[in-house]
Design a protein around this motif. Structure first.
Motif, mmCIF file in Angstrom:
data_model
loop_
_atom_site.group_PDB
_atom_site.id
_atom_site.type_symbol
_atom_site.label_atom_id
_atom_site.label_comp_id
_atom_site.label_asym_id
_atom_site.label_seq_id
_atom_site.Cartn_x
_atom_site.Cartn_y
_atom_site.Cartn_z
ATOM 1 N N ALA A 1 0.836 -1.203 0.000
ATOM 2 C CA ALA A 1 0.000 0.000 0.000
ATOM 3 C C ALA A 1 0.868 1.249 0.000
ATOM 4 O O ALA A 1 0.573 2.232 -0.703
ATOM 5 C CB ALA A 1 -0.939 -0.014 1.201
ATOM 6 N N LEU A 2 1.950 1.244 0.775
ATOM 7 C CA LEU A 2 2.861 2.384 0.825
ATOM 8 C C LEU A 2 3.518 2.599 -0.538
ATOM 9 O O LEU A 2 3.652 3.730 -0.999
ATOM 10 C CB LEU A 2 3.922 2.151 1.907
ATOM 11 N N ALA A 3 3.919 1.531 -1.204
ATOM 12 C CA ALA A 3 4.534 1.636 -2.530
ATOM 13 C C ALA A 3 3.544 2.170 -3.550
ATOM 14 O O ALA A 3 3.896 2.988 -4.412
ATOM 15 C CB ALA A 3 5.059 0.278 -2.961
ATOM 16 N N MET A 4 2.294 1.774 -3.471
ATOM 17 C CA MET A 4 1.283 2.238 -4.424
ATOM 18 C C MET A 4 0.925 3.695 -4.198
ATOM 19 O O MET A 4 0.685 4.425 -5.158
ATOM 20 C CB MET A 4 0.041 1.366 -4.352
ATOM 21 N N LYS B 1 4.015 8.449 -8.403
ATOM 22 C CA LYS B 1 3.623 9.777 -8.886
ATOM 23 C C LYS B 1 3.065 9.744 -10.310
ATOM 24 O O LYS B 1 2.814 10.771 -10.894
ATOM 25 C CB LYS B 1 4.834 10.712 -8.869
ATOM 26 N N GLU B 2 2.898 8.576 -10.872
ATOM 27 C CA GLU B 2 2.409 8.473 -12.241
ATOM 28 C C GLU B 2 0.941 8.865 -12.315
ATOM 29 O O GLU B 2 0.152 8.557 -11.438
ATOM 30 C CB GLU B 2 2.595 7.041 -12.743
ATOM 31 N N ASN B 3 0.594 9.551 -13.409
ATOM 32 C CA ASN B 3 -0.792 9.918 -13.630
ATOM 33 C C ASN B 3 -1.631 8.660 -13.776
ATOM 34 O O ASN B 3 -1.277 7.772 -14.545
ATOM 35 C CB ASN B 3 -0.913 10.733 -14.917
ATOM 36 N N PRO B 4 -2.726 8.562 -13.097
ATOM 37 C CA PRO B 4 -3.532 7.350 -13.186
ATOM 38 C C PRO B 4 -4.402 7.306 -14.451
ATOM 39 O O PRO B 4 -5.142 6.370 -14.647
ATOM 40 C CB PRO B 4 -4.412 7.433 -11.936
ATOM 41 N N TYR B 5 -4.307 8.315 -15.321
ATOM 42 C CA TYR B 5 -5.141 8.326 -16.522
ATOM 43 C C TYR B 5 -4.308 8.776 -17.717
ATOM 44 O O TYR B 5 -3.285 9.425 -17.584
ATOM 45 C CB TYR B 5 -6.341 9.261 -16.338
#
Length: 164
Positions: free
Chosen positions: A13-16, A20-24
């Motif tokens: 969960a911490l890694a996710m 910083k990548e845009n989720p879209y």
């Protein structure tokens, strides 16, 4: 065992969350990466406009293999091509030819490049005999014969039909 599963779940969960990548994806019409202008390389086309006879006279005044300090622009017809065009671009990427404009003299154009001073990339780029071209370059003399050496074709004003 529960402890290990809980710790590994927290690390995942911490890694996710730290990603910083845009989720879209950007929308399909997004032009943020496009440039407003198209970069175009423009060759220096400043030159003193002269006729073939004038260029011949200027070249005759030069010492052997000493180019003029100025560049000259000449519009004339190709009277002969001295380079074997079947060797382009395998062996040569420039051509040697003669031009004349209806006066009494011809001018040799030695080691002449294509438009915008680019090398010839194919045989089809070589203008045929009878084509009207504008060349730009310095004038010199070689073995007593005036020439334009290391110039380039500024433009092909009219292309003659190839001989059948």
């Amino acid at each position: 065992m529960k402890k290990y599963i809980l710790v590994s779940a927290m690390l995942i969960a911490l890694a996710m969350v730290s990603c910083k990548e845009n989720p879209y994806m950007p929308s399909p019409g997004d032009n943020d990466k496009n440039s407003d202008t198209i970069p175009v390389l423009k060759a220096d086309t400043n030159g003193i406009v002269v006729s073939v006879d004038s260029a011949y006279a200027i070249g005759m005044k030069q010492a052997n293999d000493v180019p003029t300090g100025e560049v000259y622009k000449i519009t004339a017809y190709i009277s002969s091509i001295k380079t074997d065009i079947t060797t382009i671009p395998k062996k040569y990427t420039n051509i040697n030819f003669s031009i004349q404009d209806g006066g009494k003299n011809q001018l040799n154009c030695q080691f002449t490049n294509y438009i915008n001073n680019y090398p010839f990339r194919s045989q089809s780029q070589v203008p045929t005999v009878g084509s009207k071209v504008t060349v730009l370059g310095a004038l010199s003399k070689y073995d007593g014969t005036p020439q334009m050496k290391n110039g380039f074709i500024m433009r092909v004003d009219s292309l003659a039909a190839p001989a059948q």
